[in-house]
Design a protein around this motif. Structure first.
Motif, PDB file in Angstrom:
ATOM      1  N   ILE A 118      42.423  66.474 -15.569  1.00  0.00           N
ATOM      2  CA  ILE A 118      41.062  65.603 -16.579  1.00  0.00           C
ATOM      3  C   ILE A 118      41.959  63.925 -16.168  1.00  0.00           C
ATOM      4  O   ILE A 118      43.168  63.775 -16.300  1.00  0.00           O
ATOM      5  CB  ILE A 118      40.985  65.789 -17.921  1.00  0.00           C
ATOM      6  CG1 ILE A 118      40.273  67.371 -17.727  1.00  0.00           C
ATOM      7  CG2 ILE A 118      40.280  64.638 -17.983  1.00  0.00           C
ATOM      8  CD1 ILE A 118      39.217  67.365 -17.111  1.00  0.00           C
ATOM      9  N   LYS A 119      41.342  62.764 -15.438  1.00  0.00           N
ATOM     10  CA  LYS A 119      41.719  61.304 -15.658  1.00  0.00           C
ATOM     11  C   LYS A 119      40.654  60.667 -16.241  1.00  0.00           C
ATOM     12  O   LYS A 119      39.351  60.338 -16.006  1.00  0.00           O
ATOM     13  CB  LYS A 119      42.371  61.816 -14.331  1.00  0.00           C
ATOM     14  CG  LYS A 119      42.765  60.007 -14.480  1.00  0.00           C
ATOM     15  CD  LYS A 119      43.219  59.645 -13.156  1.00  0.00           C
ATOM     16  CE  LYS A 119      43.967  58.463 -12.652  1.00  0.00           C
ATOM     17  NZ  LYS A 119      44.525  57.734 -11.421  1.00  0.00           N
ATOM     18  N   ALA A 120      41.238  59.629 -17.024  1.00  0.00           N
ATOM     19  CA  ALA A 120      39.912  58.893 -16.975  1.00  0.00           C
ATOM     20  C   ALA A 120      40.901  57.519 -17.032  1.00  0.00           C
ATOM     21  O   ALA A 120      41.743  57.059 -16.866  1.00  0.00           O
ATOM     22  CB  ALA A 120      40.076  58.857 -18.602  1.00  0.00           C
ATOM     23  N   PHE A 121      39.306  56.329 -17.050  1.00  0.00           N
ATOM     24  CA  PHE A 121      39.750  55.436 -16.152  1.00  0.00           C
ATOM     25  C   PHE A 121      38.963  54.517 -17.510  1.00  0.00           C
ATOM     26  O   PHE A 121      37.730  55.016 -18.028  1.00  0.00           O
ATOM     27  CB  PHE A 121      39.021  55.401 -14.878  1.00  0.00           C
ATOM     28  CG  PHE A 121      39.443  55.966 -13.832  1.00  0.00           C
ATOM     29  CD1 PHE A 121      40.149  54.974 -13.269  1.00  0.00           C
ATOM     30  CD2 PHE A 121      39.234  56.928 -13.616  1.00  0.00           C
ATOM     31  CE1 PHE A 121      40.858  55.226 -11.781  1.00  0.00           C
ATOM     32  CE2 PHE A 121      39.709  57.701 -12.637  1.00  0.00           C
ATOM     33  CZ  PHE A 121      40.534  56.815 -11.520  1.00  0.00           C
ATOM     34  N   VAL A 122      39.586  53.684 -18.153  1.00  0.00           N
ATOM     35  CA  VAL A 122      39.031  52.796 -19.388  1.00  0.00           C
ATOM     36  C   VAL A 122      39.289  51.366 -18.516  1.00  0.00           C
ATOM     37  O   VAL A 122      40.040  50.554 -18.346  1.00  0.00           O
ATOM     38  CB  VAL A 122      39.502  52.880 -20.665  1.00  0.00           C
ATOM     39  CG1 VAL A 122      39.530  52.263 -21.355  1.00  0.00           C
ATOM     40  CG2 VAL A 122      39.633  54.584 -20.614  1.00  0.00           C
ATOM     41  N   VAL A 123      38.030  50.718 -18.952  1.00  0.00           N
ATOM     42  CA  VAL A 123      38.274  49.308 -19.647  1.00  0.00           C
ATOM     43  C   VAL A 123      38.282  49.109 -20.448  1.00  0.00           C
ATOM     44  O   VAL A 123      37.172  48.795 -21.718  1.00  0.00           O
ATOM     45  CB  VAL A 123      36.278  48.497 -18.869  1.00  0.00           C
ATOM     46  CG1 VAL A 123      36.217  47.042 -19.033  1.00  0.00           C
ATOM     47  CG2 VAL A 123      36.322  49.588 -17.284  1.00  0.00           C
ATOM     48  N   LEU A 124      38.804  48.259 -20.894  1.00  0.00           N
ATOM     49  CA  LEU A 124      39.244  47.578 -22.409  1.00  0.00           C
ATOM     50  C   LEU A 124      38.058  46.723 -22.663  1.00  0.00           C
ATOM     51  O   LEU A 124      37.625  46.197 -22.150  1.00  0.00           O
ATOM     52  CB  LEU A 124      41.028  47.111 -22.754  1.00  0.00           C
ATOM     53  CG  LEU A 124      41.151  48.355 -22.176  1.00  0.00           C
ATOM     54  CD1 LEU A 124      43.576  47.943 -22.116  1.00  0.00           C
ATOM     55  CD2 LEU A 124      41.634  49.496 -23.514  1.00  0.00           C
ATOM     56  N   LYS A 125      37.949  46.251 -24.153  1.00  0.00           N
ATOM     57  CA  LYS A 125      37.286  44.904 -24.994  1.00  0.00           C
ATOM     58  C   LYS A 125      38.269  44.196 -24.696  1.00  0.00           C
ATOM     59  O   LYS A 125      39.562  44.384 -24.474  1.00  0.00           O
ATOM     60  CB  LYS A 125      36.748  45.182 -26.411  1.00  0.00           C
ATOM     61  CG  LYS A 125      35.474  46.493 -25.780  1.00  0.00           C
ATOM     62  CD  LYS A 125      35.877  46.804 -27.594  1.00  0.00           C
ATOM     63  CE  LYS A 125      34.335  47.649 -28.014  1.00  0.00           C
ATOM     64  NZ  LYS A 125      34.102  48.091 -29.425  1.00  0.00           N
ATOM     65  N   PRO A 126      37.822  42.635 -23.798  1.00  0.00           N
ATOM     66  CA  PRO A 126      38.338  41.392 -24.685  1.00  0.00           C
ATOM     67  C   PRO A 126      39.163  41.604 -25.819  1.00  0.00           C
ATOM     68  O   PRO A 126      38.749  41.837 -27.029  1.00  0.00           O
ATOM     69  CB  PRO A 126      37.316  40.567 -24.772  1.00  0.00           C
ATOM     70  CG  PRO A 126      36.242  40.590 -24.084  1.00  0.00           C
ATOM     71  CD  PRO A 126      36.196  42.684 -24.176  1.00  0.00           C
ATOM     72  N   GLY A 127      40.619  40.985 -25.787  1.00  0.00           N
ATOM     73  CA  GLY A 127      41.156  40.477 -26.926  1.00  0.00           C
ATOM     74  C   GLY A 127      42.419  42.465 -27.322  1.00  0.00           C
ATOM     75  O   GLY A 127      43.302  42.259 -27.335  1.00  0.00           O
ATOM     76  N   PHE A 128      41.898  43.225 -26.204  1.00  0.00           N
ATOM     77  CA  PHE A 128      43.129  44.563 -26.358  1.00  0.00           C
ATOM     78  C   PHE A 128      43.778  44.280 -24.707  1.00  0.00           C
ATOM     79  O   PHE A 128      43.421  44.159 -23.943  1.00  0.00           O
ATOM     80  CB  PHE A 128      42.338  45.610 -26.170  1.00  0.00           C
ATOM     81  CG  PHE A 128      42.225  45.440 -27.645  1.00  0.00           C
ATOM     82  CD1 PHE A 128      42.165  46.478 -29.142  1.00  0.00           C
ATOM     83  CD2 PHE A 128      40.383  45.181 -27.963  1.00  0.00           C
ATOM     84  CE1 PHE A 128      41.344  46.848 -30.170  1.00  0.00           C
ATOM     85  CE2 PHE A 128      39.580  45.298 -29.443  1.00  0.00           C
ATOM     86  CZ  PHE A 128      40.199  46.082 -30.638  1.00  0.00           C
ATOM     87  N   GLU A 129      45.209  44.843 -24.493  1.00  0.00           N
ATOM     88  CA  GLU A 129      46.046  44.712 -23.806  1.00  0.00           C
ATOM     89  C   GLU A 129      46.357  46.091 -23.156  1.00  0.00           C
ATOM     90  O   GLU A 129      46.059  46.949 -24.000  1.00  0.00           O
ATOM     91  CB  GLU A 129      47.251  44.075 -24.669  1.00  0.00           C
ATOM     92  CG  GLU A 129      48.561  43.822 -23.546  1.00  0.00           C
ATOM     93  CD  GLU A 129      50.235  42.885 -23.541  1.00  0.00           C
ATOM     94  OE1 GLU A 129      50.355  42.653 -22.963  1.00  0.00           O
ATOM     95  OE2 GLU A 129      49.320  42.312 -24.526  1.00  0.00           O
ATOM     96  N   ALA A 130      45.966  46.036 -21.420  1.00  0.00           N
ATOM     97  CA  ALA A 130      46.737  47.376 -20.906  1.00  0.00           C
ATOM     98  C   ALA A 130      47.920  47.666 -21.154  1.00  0.00           C
ATOM     99  O   ALA A 130      48.538  46.815 -20.983  1.00  0.00           O
ATOM    100  CB  ALA A 130      45.635  47.516 -19.761  1.00  0.00           C
TER     101      ALA A 130
END
Length: 597
Positions: free
Chosen positions: A502-514
């Motif tokens: 399993i692999k996940a691709f994630v888009v974060l909300k503004p204000g959160f740092e990858a």
């Protein structure tokens, strides 16, 4: 004959269980509405309003022009256009002369356009001037005889036309004067003297072809009838008793797609609604469209609403005008629905987003959350005259309530066939013991004892890892519920030991740092909500996720990217191995030389 279960009937409220469908074609249905509401606005396009009376005049003019061009009954006319007045006119004009409208996306590649033209055996097509080079490039590979070239400028008011020509229009190269190409204006002019242009058709005869991967994953043309579209038009209004003639629908979904054509356009035009035609949607213009037009209804895919949540400077956006907001075309996660509903409430709307479900094999939606109630995670209940059942995968054996199986549906919107694919048609459309022909959707779902349907997953998208079934949509629901996550996509990556991992691709909300810290936080969060075998081996952060032409998350693109990475890694590994072997051989040769000396 087996009796059909229909427990959902008791939740219909004022919605009738069955409807009386008109004995006419799609074009005739629009004409009937125009007689009833001649001065109502049929559609708005970039500031220009067209009444029903004038819309029908334009349809008739285009029908005469098609007849003058030699289009005959059952001929395929390819419409490669965005949402413009010419698209509407040509769609119903083709219907009026007994032809079949072959609807394709104008952003399709050259090879895709060639495939659509050949698959449908289209001799006539229409497109915008800006897409002419694609047709020029592939004409020799097709049987295309005549290409009608339309321009956005042709459909604008004089003031807007001037502005368009000075801005966007300047970027478009002039179409050459060649014998197989005709301008929209000349096309219409050529039909002025035609009298005998109408071809009588039965409601059950073919009317349009829409393309889909279908239930088996390969691109196919889906032949739909006049009845399919007209029945949908009645079902949409029956399940939305708050609709009144004159109500406005924001038509963002494109007309080559069943959702856009069936719900946003045809269902409105056969009931006196008003379509706000949007030729090109961008998130930046979203707020402007809502503020300017104050639509009563919006239909779209989840990513369209996800874009709504990203908008800035919209504190003054008043959505009290909305009577209905519908989500379909892709799975709407529970968390995204909650966020949309909260957004609607914050902007004075009195409604919640209603999730629906359907397939292009039945035009579009065939199931919708009731107007007066909802159940978390449910895609609603079947439309009038539409029957759903859950069967054991690969069979017609109906499963008990609560058990997961393949979603099957029957009703007046079910397609005629897959064009040129009789075996796949037979595989998808099967007669059950109750005597009805059901579409086997290729989707997994559950029906509860009240008849509410719960979509689980495309059967082919299910991930099998270490012998366990993992459903990406459920994983995505979990990720989307995290405070830092804006949206996600989960895929299976080939693995020699687990079969898939399993692999996940994630888009974060503004204000959160990858970064590693966020990845660690999400993996720890995941561990609390999913079984060990379903844990992602990796999380990759993205600024955005790839989308299909209709705005769905393109998970297949992500899958292909991973396969490409694996292939590149293997190639690099092979090169390194060859280098090591060559080095070893060189050392061995040197050693041998020393011994020999």
């Amino acid at each position: 004959m087996e009796e059909v279960k229909k427990p959902w009937f008791r939740f219909y409220g004022c919605v009738p269980e069955t409807l009386d469908y008109p004995d006419c074609t799609m074009a005739e249905a629009v004409e009937n509405v125009a007689k009833k509401y001649p001065d109502y606005i049929a559609y708005d396009f970039m500031g220009k309003k067209t009444t029903y009376a004038n819309a029908v005049k334009d349809i008739i003019a285009a029908a005469k022009a098609l007849k003058a061009l030699g289009v005959k009954e059952e001929d395929r006319v390819t419409i490669c256009m965005p949402n413009t007045p010419q698209t509407v006119s040509m769609f119903y004009a083709a219907n009026m002369v007994g032809a079949i409208a072959n609807m394709i996306h104008p952003l399709s590649s050259e090879n895709e356009i060639a495939f659509y033209l050949n698959d449908s055996d289209s001799k006539v097509a229409i497109t915008l001037d800006q897409f002419y080079p694609k047709f020029e490039a592939i004409k020799a590979k097709t049987g295309l005889k005549k290409l009608i070239i339309a321009s956005v400028a042709d459909a604008l008011s004089p003031v807007m036309r001037l502005g368009y020509k000075l801005t966007e229009g300047k970027k478009i190269a002039k179409v050459p004067d060649v014998d197989w190409v005709i301008s929209w204006k000349q096309f219409i002019k050529n039909g002025e003297g035609v009298i005998d242009y109408r071809v009588p058709r039965r409601p059950t005869q073919g009317a349009a072809i829409l393309y889909s991967g279908g239930t088996t994953g390969t691109t196919k043309g889906i032949l739909l009838s006049n009845l399919n579209f007209n029945a949908l038009g009645m079902q949409i209004i029956a399940t939305n008793p708050m609709f009144k003639p004159g109500d406005k629908m924001l038509a963002i979904m494109p007309m080559f797609h069943g959702f856009g054509l069936g719900v946003s356009i045809h269902s409105m035009l056969v009931n006196g609604g008003r379509c706000i035609l949007v030729p090109r949607f961008t998130p930046k213009t979203y707020a402007e469209l809502l503020k300017k037009h104050k639509p009563n209804f919006i239909a779209g895919v989840p990513t369209l609403y996800e874009a709504l949540l990203r908008l800035d400077n919209i504190d003054d956006l008043d959505l009290s005008c909305l009577k209905g907001m519908f989500s379909g075309g892709d799975s709407l996660s529970v968390e995204l629905k909650k966020r949309i509903d909260r957004f609607l409430k914050e902007h004075k709307a009195t409604i919640e987003v209603r999730e629906g479900y359907g397939t292009t094999e039945c035009v579009t939606a065939s199931c919708l959350t009731p107007y007066n109630m909802s159940r978390e995670g449910s895609i609603g209940i079947p439309f009038p005259d539409t029957f759903y059942k859950i069967v054991k995968v690969g069979t017609t054996e109906e499963l008990p309530y609560g058990e997961e199986g393949e979603i099957c549906l029957a009703g007046p919107t079910v397609m005629l066939e897959y064009c040129n694919h009789p075996e796949e048609t037979a595989q998808t459309m099967r007669v059950h013991d109750d005597g009805r022909t059901y579409v086997h959707t290729g989707d997994l779902g559950v029906m509860d004892e009240d008849g509410f349907i719960y979509f689980r997953q495309r059967i082919k998208r299910m991930i099998i890892t270490s012998g366990y079934n993992v459903y990406p949509s459920q994983m995505e629901n979990i990720f989307d519920a995290h405070e830092a996550v804006h949206m996600s996509c989960v895929i299976g990556v080939p693995d020699p030991y687990k079969i898939q991992k399993i692999k996940a691709f994630v888009v974060l909300k503004p204000g959160f740092e990858a970064g590693d810290a966020m990845k660690k936080q999400l993996l720890e969060y995941c561990a609390k909500h999913v079984a060990k075998y379903a844990m992602p081996y990796d999380i990759e952060f993205r600024q955005d996720l790839p989308k299909t032409l209709v705005g769905k998350v393109a998970y297949r693109v992500l899958e292909q990217e991973e396969l490409n990475k694996m292939a590149a890694a293997k190639a690099e590994e092979a090169i390194e191995q060859n280098e090591l072997e060559a080095e070893a051989e060189a050392v061995a040769a040197a050693d041998t030389a020393e011994v020999t000396e």
